[in-house]
Design a protein around this motif. Structure first.
Motif, mmCIF file in Angstrom:
data_model
loop_
_atom_site.group_PDB
_atom_site.id
_atom_site.type_symbol
_atom_site.label_atom_id
_atom_site.label_comp_id
_atom_site.label_asym_id
_atom_site.label_seq_id
_atom_site.Cartn_x
_atom_site.Cartn_y
_atom_site.Cartn_z
ATOM 1 N N SER A 19 7.999 29.565 23.823
ATOM 2 C CA SER A 19 6.691 29.576 23.155
ATOM 3 C C SER A 19 5.602 30.111 24.080
ATOM 4 O O SER A 19 4.690 30.832 23.650
ATOM 5 N N PHE A 20 5.683 29.755 25.360
ATOM 6 C CA PHE A 20 4.710 30.250 26.333
ATOM 7 C C PHE A 20 4.768 31.770 26.408
ATOM 8 O O PHE A 20 3.728 32.451 26.361
ATOM 9 N N PHE A 21 5.960 32.325 26.479
ATOM 10 C CA PHE A 21 6.106 33.774 26.592
ATOM 11 C C PHE A 21 5.769 34.486 25.282
ATOM 12 O O PHE A 21 5.328 35.636 25.289
ATOM 13 N N THR A 22 5.930 33.780 24.161
ATOM 14 C CA THR A 22 5.500 34.338 22.873
ATOM 15 C C THR A 22 3.991 34.539 22.865
ATOM 16 O O THR A 22 3.478 35.549 22.366
ATOM 17 N N SER A 23 3.265 33.578 23.439
ATOM 18 C CA SER A 23 1.807 33.714 23.538
ATOM 19 C C SER A 23 1.429 34.893 24.431
ATOM 20 O O SER A 23 0.473 35.625 24.136
ATOM 21 N N LEU A 24 2.178 35.089 25.527
ATOM 22 C CA LEU A 24 1.925 36.252 26.384
ATOM 23 C C LEU A 24 2.100 37.550 25.598
ATOM 24 O O LEU A 24 1.310 38.486 25.740
ATOM 25 N N SER A 25 3.121 37.596 24.763
ATOM 26 C CA SER A 25 3.370 38.800 23.952
ATOM 27 C C SER A 25 2.207 39.078 23.016
ATOM 28 O O SER A 25 1.788 40.232 22.838
ATOM 29 N N GLU A 26 1.671 38.023 22.413
ATOM 30 C CA GLU A 26 0.537 38.215 21.504
ATOM 31 C C GLU A 26 -0.681 38.726 22.262
ATOM 32 O O GLU A 26 -1.410 39.592 21.769
ATOM 33 N N LEU A 27 -0.896 38.213 23.465
ATOM 34 C CA LEU A 27 -2.021 38.695 24.276
ATOM 35 C C LEU A 27 -1.863 40.187 24.585
ATOM 36 O O LEU A 27 -2.827 40.950 24.497
ATOM 37 N N GLU A 28 -0.661 40.583 24.949
ATOM 38 C CA GLU A 28 -0.416 42.005 25.229
ATOM 39 C C GLU A 28 -0.641 42.861 23.988
ATOM 40 O O GLU A 28 -1.226 43.945 24.073
#
Length: 257
Positions: A19-28
């Motif tokens: 979930s943490f890395f999913t949020s990073l993807s959305e930021l990118e």
């Protein structure tokens, strides 16, 4: 260019979730350029213990003699940094590990050599170097090791390092990643807290235990000139549909008409 600077403590690295890395993807996807600054306290302490060196702290900063500095740099660059870079790559992010002293990335001066030893405060961040990296679509993952004008390496508190990088890059946000959702007041997650409110809640016992150093680190960052810091969880989604999930810590009360 829109930057997000993320400070990840060494103790939370093993708890980062999908979930943490999913949020990073959305930021990118929303056009943000991500820069990581990480700590490594637990790993450093384990290695110091192996070498039978007792950790010492002065006002929250690790007292660093020559041997401790060598161990800290070895662990940060060779272990903790590698771990975080590998995790990012596992989730298809192009990440590159950078020792803070490389390319004069984090230029620093001694704080108090007699009292703290090889401990520094950042005097300048080489933003051109970082911009070169992010323009190649890499995520810099920076160890908090600085370098003086004379080429001496210094240990830097990761919270302070993240704050200085965020300031230098004029980052949209500075995030402190923890193992909790944020700061809870009377059982509910606080969306934002001022410096004054944080101090009050510490005194009256609403903010206790391990959350105290977290909010104090956030306050240190805003006192260094960062507009605000958001304490977010590394275990859950912290950015979704354009909204932040966590507790924003800020220095000054917003101006109202």
């Amino acid at each position: 260019m829109k930057y997000i600077v993320i400070k990840c403590g060494g103790s939370v690295l093993d708890e980062l979730t999908t979930s943490f890395f999913t949020s990073l993807s959305e930021l990118e996807k929303r056009g943000f350029k991500i820069v990581f600054v990480h700590g490594g306290g637990p790993d450093i302490n384990d290695m110091l213990d192996l070498f039978r060196v007792k950790p010492q702290f002065v006002n929250g900063l690790r007292k660093t003699d020559e041997q401790t500095l060598k161990i800290a740099e070895m662990v940060l660059s060779g272990q903790t940094n590698r771990k975080l870079v590998a995790m990012l790559q596992q989730y298809q992010f192009s990440a590159i590990g950078i020792n803070g002293s490389d390319g004069g990335c984090l230029q620093a001066n001694y704080i108090n050599r007699k009292q703290l030893g090889f401990v520094g405060k950042i005097s300048k961040v080489n933003t051109e170097f970082l911009e070169l990296v992010v323009n190649r679509n890499y995520i810099p993952v920076i160890t908090p090791i600085g370098i003086t004008e004379n080429g001496e390496k210094l240990n830097i508190n990761a919270d302070y390092a993240a704050a200085e990088v965020a300031k230098a890059l004029h980052a949209e946000q500075c995030l402190f990643v923890t193992n909790v959702d944020g700061v809870f007041i009377e059982g509910s997650l606080a969306s934002s807290l001022s410096k004054k409110e944080v101090s009050t809640f510490i005194v009256n016992g609403e903010i206790t235990g391990g959350m105290i150093p977290k909010v104090q680190s956030a306050l240190n960052a805003v006192e260094e000139g960062v507009e605000s810091v958001i304490i977010v969880s590394g275990k859950k989604t912290f950015f979704e549909n354009g909204k932040w999930h966590g507790t924003r810590i800020y220095q000054k009360e917003p101006i109202t008409n």
